[in-house]
Design a protein around this motif. Structure first.
Motif, PDB file in Angstrom:
ATOM      1  N   PRO A  20      35.035  34.981  -6.421  1.00 48.63           N
ATOM      2  CA  PRO A  20      34.581  36.337  -6.078  1.00 48.63           C
ATOM      3  C   PRO A  20      33.408  36.754  -6.953  1.00 48.63           C
ATOM      4  O   PRO A  20      33.277  36.309  -8.093  1.00 48.63           O
ATOM      5  N   ASP A  21      32.550  37.608  -6.415  1.00 43.25           N
ATOM      6  CA  ASP A  21      31.412  38.082  -7.186  1.00 43.25           C
ATOM      7  C   ASP A  21      31.577  39.569  -7.509  1.00 43.25           C
ATOM      8  O   ASP A  21      32.634  40.169  -7.272  1.00 43.25           O
ATOM      9  N   TYR A  22      30.545  40.157  -8.028  1.00 48.00           N
ATOM     10  CA  TYR A  22      30.561  41.562  -8.465  1.00 48.00           C
ATOM     11  C   TYR A  22      30.996  42.478  -7.320  1.00 48.00           C
ATOM     12  O   TYR A  22      31.873  43.330  -7.482  1.00 48.00           O
ATOM     13  N   ILE A  23      30.391  42.279  -6.141  1.00 48.14           N
ATOM     14  CA  ILE A  23      30.659  43.169  -5.009  1.00 48.14           C
ATOM     15  C   ILE A  23      32.068  42.959  -4.472  1.00 48.14           C
ATOM     16  O   ILE A  23      32.731  43.913  -4.052  1.00 48.14           O
ATOM     17  N   THR A  24      32.548  41.726  -4.490  1.00 45.16           N
ATOM     18  CA  THR A  24      33.915  41.460  -4.032  1.00 45.16           C
ATOM     19  C   THR A  24      34.911  42.309  -4.805  1.00 45.16           C
ATOM     20  O   THR A  24      35.803  42.940  -4.226  1.00 45.16           O
ATOM     21  N   LYS A  84      34.148  35.862 -16.052  1.00 44.41           N
ATOM     22  CA  LYS A  84      33.209  35.401 -15.027  1.00 44.41           C
ATOM     23  C   LYS A  84      32.365  36.536 -14.464  1.00 44.41           C
ATOM     24  O   LYS A  84      31.198  36.348 -14.107  1.00 44.41           O
ATOM     25  N   VAL A  85      32.948  37.710 -14.329  1.00 42.18           N
ATOM     26  CA  VAL A  85      32.219  38.878 -13.825  1.00 42.18           C
ATOM     27  C   VAL A  85      32.366  40.011 -14.829  1.00 42.18           C
ATOM     28  O   VAL A  85      33.484  40.383 -15.188  1.00 42.18           O
ATOM     29  N   THR A  86      31.250  40.517 -15.299  1.00 38.03           N
ATOM     30  CA  THR A  86      31.279  41.626 -16.254  1.00 38.03           C
ATOM     31  C   THR A  86      31.438  42.935 -15.503  1.00 38.03           C
ATOM     32  O   THR A  86      30.624  43.250 -14.627  1.00 38.03           O
TER      33      THR A  86
END
Length: 604
Positions: free
Chosen positions: A334-338, A365-367
């Motif tokens: 998953p990324d920031y928007i997810t 992994k995502v800040t």
């Protein structure tokens, strides 16, 4: 002694081996091959560029314009733009128009528009004559700098040099004007083009979407389809699908989908994700999920995120969690928007423990950013844990922005916490002084608690600064035409029939036990409170839909603001009385009304 044969060089490794032998200086052909290959591969180690630079100086090859230009390109693509600029400055006498254009392009692409414009100004004063590529390179910098005046000057200069009609220059001009918000000039440049390519059409379509002129985007796409010499690409499809999504044109969107399937672009990552978003934003969650299921690339995080966001916007929190867990099992990161969509779903569905679990799983992994923190505050606030939400804000590692404080202010309104609401609103006045909504919320909170003088004072403060609340409006598509309604609107050709239906609705819902919640008309004169709510824009759109659409067709309405609680109640009752599916998309989410209930479970 026989001189060894000079080998062909195709890589930086060959160059290193060559320098360690007694070979003579590299030939011009070898140097251009080496520089070209190094640039194409974008060698990540700037030391390679420095070594080649040294060799060019040693062999006195730097004054050759082609080698000079390729060296600047190599520095730029190695992430050494400062060194590229320095090399240009110290050897400017070696530069030709290609060199100037190359550096302007790199500065523009690196989001340094003012430097690109400054270099172009220097070129005009003392450099070679600019060519079409130069103009195409500098026009994006005009747009990014937010300087339409400079763009017009460049446009005039392009005319002077006789290149304004060049297809690439004209396309860049159309794009520049669109990015500066001037679709009139963008359209004018496009219309005057004697030759158009796909870049030209995409500049126009994307421009219309960027400026929220969605009908213009769909019409331009129609014209593109009629051009037998050209076919839409992924940019064309993704852009027009965005127009359909935001303009509510699901029927046109289905047609675009058909064209994408025929041309093979439906399987493209961007187009596939745009299809999911289009159907979801038009209120057809089933079609959105079908598009997701048909996606060929299951490793595409954008498609997963689009579908998760669709479920979230429609209030299907359980489906969000289920799909997110499936995504993790399939190994898609998953990324920031997810995470924004997942946390928002937890917030809107009251899943506090689940929300904290996902929030803490993001690192490293995502800040987490302000959107994620805003979701957490909103989640605690909706659950009535206002003090905990305030403590959460106080311990944030980043400075809370308006989205974070705004989430808490909304919770204070819902739970009638005037003391905390006043404190939060005052903070928001400092952070975003131009947002009238914060003043309106605080004023309404004061009025609800009977503190009318303070409510009036907040309103006076708002008015003294020239702020006005955004006008609420709703729109509905009927037979491929969009109709817009504002509060108390009487501009429609069928106004009489619309208001007759409103009167009928009022009687029917009262027979079902409807009691008006006049807090949503808190600033109206007391005796007119209930009546004024019946003229809210979404009710006018609903009435028009009931008299205009087939009895089995869903009624799809969009509103630019959050729908009020009283209208929400009316929509639920109407869906039951008329046995109609009503889909309302407001500023916060989708509400799907059916059989007297809403998909948001009255929690929005």
């Amino acid at each position: 002694m026989r001189t060894p044969k000079t080998p062909a060089l195709s890589s930086i490794d060959s160059f290193h081996r060559h320098r360690c032998t007694t070979y003579p200086a590299l030939t011009f052909t070898q140097l251009t091959t080496l520089l070209t290959n190094s640039t194409v591969t974008q060698a990540s180690n700037p030391r390679h560029a420095t070594q080649i630079h040294s060799h060019l100086i040693t062999t006195n090859s730097l004054p050759i314009p082609l080698l000079h230009t390729q060296l600047i390109n190599l520095y730029a693509k190695c992430g050494q733009l400062e060194q590229a600029v320095l090399t240009f400055r110290t050897t400017q006498h070696c530069s030709n128009v290609v060199t100037w254009t190359s550096l302007i392009t790199h500065l523009s692409h690196s989001h340094r528009p003012l430097e690109a414009l400054s270099l172009f100004a220097q070129l005009k004063r003392s450099g070679p004559s600019p060519n079409p590529h130069t103009f195409s390179a500098v026009l994006p910098a005009c747009a990014e700098a937010g300087s339409p005046a400079t763009g017009r000057q460049v446009h005039a200069l392009a005319h002077k040099h006789g290149v304004a009609s060049d297809v690439y220059v004209a396309s860049a001009l159309a794009d520049m004007y669109a990015k500066c918000g001037d679709m009139g000039d963008s359209q004018r440049v496009f219309d005057e083009m004697t030759q158009r390519n796909l870049v030209s059409w995409n500049a126009l379509i994307v421009g219309f979407v960027r400026n929220k002129m969605y009908h213009g985007a769909t019409e331009a796409f129609r014209e593109l389809l009629a051009d037998q010499a050209l076919s839409p690409d992924q940019v064309s499809f993704s852009s027009v699908l965005s127009a359909c999504a935001n303009g509510g044109g699901i029927d046109f969107g289905r047609g675009v989908h058909g064209h994408a399937v025929k041309t093979g672009f439906a399987s493209n990552r961007c187009v596939g994700s745009s299809l999911i978003s289009m159907y979801a934003k038009c209120g057809s969650l089933d079609d959105a999920y079908r598009s997701f299921e048909e996606a060929e690339d299951r490793t595409n995080v954008v498609a997963w995120t689009a579908m998760i966001t669709a479920f979230q916007q429609h209030g299907h929190g359980d489906d969000v969690i289920q799909l997110f867990e499936q995504m993790l099992r399939e190994g898609v990161e998953p990324d920031y928007i997810t995470f924004v969509s997942v946390l928002s779903a937890c917030s809107h569905n009251g899943l506090v423990d689940q929300g904290f679990k996902y929030f803490y799983s993001m690192s490293p992994k995502v800040t987490p950013g302000s959107e994620h923190y805003a979701c957490m505050v909103d989640m605690l606030g909706r659950a009535g844990r206002l003090d905990e939400a305030k403590r959460f804000i106080d311990t944030m590692p980043i400075r809370p922005d308006s989205s974070v404080w705004g989430a808490l202010l909304g919770a204070c309104r819902n739970y009638r916490n005037l003391e905390l609401g006043d404190e939060v609103a005052r903070r928001l006045f400092e952070i975003e002084p131009d947002n009238a909504g914060n003043y309106v919320l605080l004023s309404n909170m004061y009025a609800y608690h009977g503190r009318l003088e303070e409510a009036k004072e907040v309103r006076r403060t708002m008015e003294s600064t020239g702020l006005r609340k955004e006008t609420g409006c709703s729109w509905i598509d009927v037979w491929n035409e969009t109709y817009v309604f504002t509060v108390h609107d009487r501009s429609h050709d069928e106004t009489e029939q619309i208001y007759e239906m409103l009167g009928r609705l009022k009687e029917l819902v009262k027979a079902k036990g409807y009691a008006p919640d006049t807090q949503f008309a808190i600033n109206d004169v007391e005796e007119h409170k209930e009546q004024s709510m019946w003229y809210h824009s979404e009710r006018l759109a609903l009435s028009f839909g009931l008299i205009s659409l087939p009895v089995n067709a869903p009624i799809r309405i969009k509103k630019n603001l959050r729908t009020c609680g009283d209208c929400h109640t009316v929509m639920k009752l109407v869906s039951e009385i008329f046995r109609r599916k009503i889909i309302l998309r407001d500023a916060n989410r989708f509400h799907q009304f059916a059989d007297g209930s809403c998909s948001c479970k009255d929690y929005w």
